[in-house]
Write a protein that holds these residues in place. Structure first.
Motif, PDB file in Angstrom:
ATOM      1  N   GLU A  38       0.827  -1.259  -0.252  1.00 56.03           N
ATOM      2  CA  GLU A  38       0.013   0.235   0.287  1.00 56.03           C
ATOM      3  C   GLU A  38       1.176   1.077  -0.224  1.00 56.03           C
ATOM      4  N   GLU A  39       2.015   1.251   1.029  1.00 58.36           N
ATOM      5  CA  GLU A  39       2.471   2.286   1.305  1.00 58.36           C
ATOM      6  C   GLU A  39       3.668   2.992  -0.495  1.00 58.36           C
ATOM      7  N   VAL A  40       4.310   1.655  -0.853  1.00 58.08           N
ATOM      8  CA  VAL A  40       4.879   1.688  -2.696  1.00 58.08           C
ATOM      9  C   VAL A  40       3.514   2.507  -3.459  1.00 58.08           C
ATOM     10  N   ILE A  41       2.580   1.773  -3.288  1.00 59.19           N
ATOM     11  CA  ILE A  41       1.258   2.084  -4.521  1.00 59.19           C
ATOM     12  C   ILE A  41       0.815   3.038  -4.396  1.00 59.19           C
ATOM     13  N   GLN A  42       0.881   3.971  -2.739  1.00 58.11           N
ATOM     14  CA  GLN A  42       0.483   5.460  -2.386  1.00 58.11           C
ATOM     15  C   GLN A  42       1.786   6.261  -3.013  1.00 58.11           C
ATOM     16  N   ILE A  43       2.582   5.406  -3.063  1.00 55.56           N
ATOM     17  CA  ILE A  43       3.764   7.067  -4.077  1.00 55.56           C
ATOM     18  C   ILE A  43       3.839   6.658  -4.875  1.00 55.56           C
ATOM     19  N   ARG A  44       3.598   5.080  -5.575  1.00 59.55           N
ATOM     20  CA  ARG A  44       4.229   5.433  -7.346  1.00 59.55           C
ATOM     21  C   ARG A  44       2.259   5.980  -7.744  1.00 59.55           C
ATOM     22  N   LYS A  45       1.723   6.329  -7.216  1.00 64.70           N
ATOM     23  CA  LYS A  45       0.792   7.006  -8.091  1.00 64.70           C
ATOM     24  C   LYS A  45       0.686   8.179  -7.753  1.00 64.70           C
ATOM     25  N   ALA A  46       0.750   8.773  -6.865  1.00 69.14           N
ATOM     26  CA  ALA A  46       1.288  10.802  -6.413  1.00 69.14           C
ATOM     27  C   ALA A  46       2.844  10.904  -7.350  1.00 69.14           C
ATOM     28  N   LEU A  47       3.568   9.940  -7.557  1.00 66.51           N
ATOM     29  CA  LEU A  47       4.658  10.500  -8.859  1.00 66.51           C
ATOM     30  C   LEU A  47       4.077  10.003 -10.204  1.00 66.51           C
ATOM     31  N   GLU A  48       2.906   8.972 -10.335  1.00 69.99           N
ATOM     32  CA  GLU A  48       3.088   9.077 -11.941  1.00 69.99           C
ATOM     33  C   GLU A  48       2.108   9.725 -12.329  1.00 69.99           C
ATOM     34  N   LEU A  49       0.979  10.498 -11.470  1.00 69.27           N
ATOM     35  CA  LEU A  49       0.476  11.106 -11.993  1.00 69.27           C
ATOM     36  C   LEU A  49       0.702  13.118 -12.577  1.00 69.27           C
ATOM     37  N   LEU A  50       1.922  13.177 -11.613  1.00 67.99           N
ATOM     38  CA  LEU A  50       2.514  14.651 -11.711  1.00 67.99           C
ATOM     39  C   LEU A  50       3.889  14.601 -12.569  1.00 67.99           C
ATOM     40  N   VAL A  51       3.658  12.594 -13.375  1.00 67.36           N
ATOM     41  CA  VAL A  51       4.471  12.803 -14.063  1.00 67.36           C
ATOM     42  C   VAL A  51       4.224  12.967 -15.678  1.00 67.36           C
ATOM     43  N   ILE A  52       2.239  12.510 -15.503  1.00 65.52           N
ATOM     44  CA  ILE A  52       1.530  12.823 -16.867  1.00 65.52           C
ATOM     45  C   ILE A  52       1.272  14.443 -16.786  1.00 65.52           C
ATOM     46  N   GLU A  53       1.403  15.382 -15.593  1.00 65.20           N
ATOM     47  CA  GLU A  53       0.837  16.427 -15.980  1.00 65.20           C
ATOM     48  C   GLU A  53       1.772  17.117 -16.338  1.00 65.20           C
ATOM     49  N   LEU A  54       3.289  16.799 -16.422  1.00 61.70           N
ATOM     50  CA  LEU A  54       3.996  17.576 -16.445  1.00 61.70           C
ATOM     51  C   LEU A  54       4.792  17.477 -18.076  1.00 61.70           C
ATOM     52  N   LEU A  55       4.547  15.789 -17.772  1.00 56.57           N
ATOM     53  CA  LEU A  55       5.100  15.868 -19.876  1.00 56.57           C
ATOM     54  C   LEU A  55       4.061  16.036 -21.337  1.00 56.57           C
ATOM     55  N   ILE A  56       2.894  16.206 -20.661  1.00 53.33           N
ATOM     56  CA  ILE A  56       1.756  16.394 -21.930  1.00 53.33           C
ATOM     57  C   ILE A  56       1.821  17.444 -22.483  1.00 53.33           C
ATOM     58  N   PRO A  57       2.606  18.575 -21.581  1.00 55.63           N
ATOM     59  CA  PRO A  57       2.702  20.419 -22.680  1.00 55.63           C
ATOM     60  C   PRO A  57       3.993  19.517 -23.488  1.00 55.63           C
ATOM     61  N   LYS A  58       4.764  18.606 -23.464  1.00 52.10           N
ATOM     62  CA  LYS A  58       6.031  18.901 -24.351  1.00 52.10           C
ATOM     63  C   LYS A  58       6.550  17.432 -24.973  1.00 52.10           C
ATOM     64  N   ILE A  59       4.974  16.746 -24.740  1.00 52.12           N
ATOM     65  CA  ILE A  59       5.712  15.010 -25.184  1.00 52.12           C
ATOM     66  C   ILE A  59       5.486  15.635 -26.281  1.00 52.12           C
ATOM     67  N   THR A  60       6.135  14.471 -27.876  1.00 48.25           N
ATOM     68  CA  THR A  60       6.570  14.415 -28.649  1.00 48.25           C
ATOM     69  C   THR A  60       6.446  13.852 -29.470  1.00 48.25           C
ATOM     70  N   GLU A  61       6.121  13.441 -31.048  1.00 51.65           N
ATOM     71  CA  GLU A  61       5.196  12.702 -31.970  1.00 51.65           C
ATOM     72  C   GLU A  61       6.768  11.275 -31.521  1.00 51.65           C
ATOM     73  N   GLY A  62       7.533  12.053 -31.374  1.00 51.08           N
ATOM     74  CA  GLY A  62       8.843  10.623 -31.052  1.00 51.08           C
ATOM     75  C   GLY A  62       8.618  10.560 -29.605  1.00 51.08           C
ATOM     76  N   ASP A  63       8.343  11.276 -28.989  1.00 46.46           N
ATOM     77  CA  ASP A  63       8.253  10.166 -27.452  1.00 46.46           C
ATOM     78  C   ASP A  63       7.066   9.284 -27.833  1.00 46.46           C
ATOM     79  N   VAL A  64       5.743   9.528 -28.555  1.00 50.10           N
ATOM     80  CA  VAL A  64       5.218   8.822 -28.105  1.00 50.10           C
ATOM     81  C   VAL A  64       5.184   7.219 -29.071  1.00 50.10           C
ATOM     82  N   LYS A  65       6.458   7.546 -30.309  1.00 50.25           N
ATOM     83  CA  LYS A  65       6.482   6.548 -30.477  1.00 50.25           C
ATOM     84  C   LYS A  65       7.781   6.000 -30.008  1.00 50.25           C
TER      85      LYS A  65
END
Length: 219
Positions: free
Chosen positions: A83-110
């Motif tokens: 539970e502790e690791v999953i809580q940390i992972r969720k918080a980190l990965e949601l932040l990852v999504i917020e930060l990468l969306i504005p800068k992600i490129t077609e090459g990154d998606v590929k």
């Protein structure tokens, strides 16, 4: 990577550390198992001194537990650990999504899609499958551009693999993981922040439930 496959360029202590740790992470040495220096030394073809030093380091990191007059054992997976690791992972990965969306490129998606395709090739090999799974999530973190966030994801990635490898033994869990990754990629391709966060949240929740089920833990 098995207990015996380590980079020969590493020091003997590091070779022993990596070999034992990877065997623990992949459940080649299952949780609760006793460790014996002599056996590890013979299997790794490394003298007992660096093996002993590696064991001490792994104990400091929480992978091993020493019990007086009984021996050294691989730590057991508990509900609170998961539970502790999953809580940390969720918080980190949601932040990852917020930060990468504005800068992600077609090459990154590929590149993400290429990791996904590679994972498809190892759907029947849990060790390789979960190693590539780590690559997928670490690459997402790298796309955030936040080095501290990347480091934090790296710090918990081995624990995530340790918990998660047994979950892949559940029926169709590998296939479900691939579907969840495909959904994440699609949301990122369309730069849909909220949908991408929802996809990540569901993926992590399904992973949590699978882990708890696979290691015989209740919620």
């Amino acid at each position: 990577m098995s207990l015996f496959e380590v980079q020969q360029s590493l020091s003997l202590k590091q070779q022993a550390y990596e070999g034992i740790k990877n065997a623990i992470v992949l459940h080649e040495i299952p949780p609760g198992s006793a460790l014996f220096e002599r056996d590890l030394s013979e299997n790794l073809k490394i003298s007992r001194t660096p093996v002993r030093e590696a064991i001490l380091l792994l104990e400091m990191e929480g992978w091993l537990t020493s019990i007086p007059r009984k021996g050294t054992f691989v730590s057991k997976i508990t509900t609170s650990d998961v539970e502790e690791v999953i809580q940390i992972r969720k918080a980190l990965e949601l932040l990852v999504i917020e930060l990468l969306i504005p800068k992600i490129t077609e090459g990154d998606v590929k590149q993400l899609h290429e990791i996904y395709v590679k994972q498809l090739d190892y759907v029947k090999d849990n060790g390789q499958f979960i190693s590539i799974d780590k690559d997928f999530h670490i690459y997402l973190a790298e796309l955030s551009g936040n080095q501290r966030l990347i480091n934090l994801m790296g710090t918990i990635s081995d624990q995530i693999r340790w918990f998660g490898v047994s979950a892949l033994n559940l029926p169709n869990r590998n296939e479900q993981t691939l579907k969840e990754h495909a959904w994440i990629i699609e949301c990122l391709k369309n730069k849909e922040v909220e949908k991408a966060k929802e996809a990540v949240s569901e993926h992590i929740e399904h992973t949590r439930l699978a882990i708890l089920s696979s290691v015989g833990l209740s919620e």
